[in-house]
Design an enzyme around this catalytic site. Sequence first.
Site, mmCIF file in Angstrom:
data_model
loop_
_atom_site.group_PDB
_atom_site.id
_atom_site.type_symbol
_atom_site.label_atom_id
_atom_site.label_comp_id
_atom_site.label_asym_id
_atom_site.label_seq_id
_atom_site.Cartn_x
_atom_site.Cartn_y
_atom_site.Cartn_z
ATOM 1 C CE LYS A 95 -9.593 5.720 13.259
ATOM 2 N NZ LYS A 95 -10.010 7.037 12.961
ATOM 3 C CB VAL A 150 -7.028 3.074 17.189
ATOM 4 C CG1 VAL A 150 -8.155 3.977 17.720
ATOM 5 C CG2 VAL A 150 -7.840 1.612 16.801
ATOM 6 N N GLY A 164 -0.244 4.665 -0.749
ATOM 7 C CA GLY A 164 -0.916 6.059 -0.557
ATOM 8 C C GLY A 164 -0.355 6.915 0.428
ATOM 9 N N GLY A 212 -9.064 19.147 1.734
ATOM 10 C CA GLY A 212 -8.435 17.787 1.881
ATOM 11 C C GLY A 212 -8.534 16.909 3.212
ATOM 12 C CE LYS A 225 -9.966 3.288 9.871
ATOM 13 N NZ LYS A 225 -8.798 4.031 9.495
ATOM 14 C CB THR A 246 -4.069 -1.974 1.787
ATOM 15 O OG1 THR A 246 -4.721 -2.749 2.615
ATOM 16 C CG2 THR A 246 -2.701 -2.766 1.129
ATOM 17 N N GLY A 270 -2.697 11.737 9.332
ATOM 18 C CA GLY A 270 -1.630 12.556 8.837
ATOM 19 C C GLY A 270 -0.578 11.435 8.486
ATOM 20 N N GLY A 293 0.867 -1.206 0.088
ATOM 21 C CA GLY A 293 0.064 0.065 -0.084
ATOM 22 C C GLY A 293 0.691 1.256 -0.116
#
Lengths: 339, 339
Positions: free
Chosen positions: B227, B154, B12, B209, B127, B98, B319, B10
């Site tokens: 969570k 979480v 991103g 965003g 999650k 991911t 973040g 992943g």
Amino acid sequence: MDECKVIIMGFGSVGQGVANALSMKKDLIKDKTGVSVKVVAAADSSSSAISQDGLDEELLVKTKKEEGKLAAYPEFGSDKSGLDVLDAVEYDCLIEATPTNIVDAQPALSLTLKAFEQGKDVVTSNKGHLALKFKEIVGAAEEAGVEFKYEASVGGSMPIINFTRDTLASCEIKSIKGILNGTTNYILSRMTSEGSDYEVILKESQELGIAETDPTQDVEGIDAACKTVILANSLLGIDATYSDVKVEGISNINSQAIELAKKDDYLIKLIAEVSPENLQVSPRLIKRGSSYDVSGTLNMATIKTDLADEVSVIGLGAGSLETASAMLTDLISILKNKN
Amino acid sequence: MDECKVIIMGFGSVGQGVANALSMKKDLIKDKTGVSVKVVAAADSSSSAISQDGLDEELLVKTKKEEGKLAAYPEFGSDKSGLDVLDAVEYDCLIEATPTNIVDAQPALSLTLKAFEQGKDVVTSNKGHLALKFKEIVGAAEEAGVEFKYEASVGGSMPIINFTRDTLASCEIKSIKGILNGTTNYILSRMTSEGSDYEVILKESQELGIAETDPTQDVEGIDAACKTVILANSLLGIDATYSDVKVEGISNINSQAIELAKKDDYLIKLIAEVSPENLQVSPRLIKRGSSYDVSGTLNMATIKTDLADEVSVIGLGAGSLETASAMLTDLISILKNKN
């Protein structure tokens, strides 16, 4: 290691809290670590109870409360105290909960160094020896190859040392800023909510047992300054001692100053700042609703890091069981590392 | 163990954050654990870069940002993706980042179980698989005798799982209550401070965003509910899954409701509650100035315990680097346990 024999040194509020917490948590500690904990000695300032076969934690507390001295503990009461107790019984870990002494760090300093010499691990709630001789003590523990944990010395049940070291392990710690003394936070909070004068609230706090009869250590910022030194050394690697902290307490704060701050939506708090540039305890204006706006006897700290930005933690800064919970967490961590 | 070979799955925001954080923190990890970390593969949804000799973390991020695909990585770009990557290179730890999928938990579920079968440790920020199949996944890790850590799932950089397990180890956890979604907290905070309508603030949050183009997961409480399930299972030992959580989002909160609350000094917050009696995410009235009064994209949680009373933690809920910091802390903890 199947069994851990502990000595509880100091049997005031914190020492009794440790005994109570141990009696509640033996099964939990055994579950988490595989180790049974046995109290082989407990000592107050002038006497002790000692038995290699183990003492009953609840009876220790009952004896101290009802008879005033651990010497009155059935069958195993003793006149031994202090360093002599460390020679009187075989043990694995010293749980050191004597009162903080910011003049010469005794008896904590001698007790701790002796335990290290004997090859024993130490868990402490004491601030005096750490504030005066941090480097020497931590160095002695390393040299002796033993574990030395002191989470309870700062913030009572507010985790800050293990918290920062373990759960922020990937981060560089830039600074710590917070409220490290519950008594002064209580006094300032009440002055703010009631508009009353410092002397009035201090007196009521003493009557409630929140401030001590001699409140100097708290209200003059000495307690918070000790904690500032401990955080500077342990978390920011700053080689500092008590005299390096700029300290100003709250005894000059009057209700007029608090009212003036309130008008612009500010509060006055006793803020400790720990950074490479500044070690300071002083009254500061903080914005209402900011993370420093915690009231009553709460402590809080904001840890500024490189990766995780700011992380804050809030908890009760004192209390018998609360402080004991931090010491038991330290003990569990030591026992986990053994097995 | 001298060297730990990792795969970042992943790529991103979180995956790139891990690469950036690793390139910053290699020395720190080596200092703390004695282990050198080497990225041997990184994969986005349709391609990867693979090299047994190690990849350059900064070049991975640059390639993804500029070319859109890791296949464009010089010399070592590959069309392999997903499970195939786990067979293409020798590795020690899967860093799984991911996107969360709350329908069938893929691809995280298959990737994680395959890594366990291969005897590899896994660190995740995901999650979906935890919210749907917590017990199965944790059981599989135990059976395979590997480590599985998920602090980043979480609260982003707000430590809660390791925090509660390690620094409150002596305590029984009674309940957890908090703000577990930063986007909704940001929207509600701005509605409160500006008096604007939900739709207006949502639109602006999307432009900034902070909210996603399809904001459903956040605003309908789905993210916070995932969570909630993870905390219930991991910290309170409650055998629960996503469908056990009562969920209500914030899309029905209008500015009138917020104004009405403000008059009595209350705020409306999306509160997650985790207790043996109640698993719930819903808008609640909270008192101004209480510990739940944190604004912007902050997350917070109050952990109610037996010994330490209530302890709260506050941090950024999202973040790239912030979430990566939690994954690196998990990795450090795994590496420490190896040596």
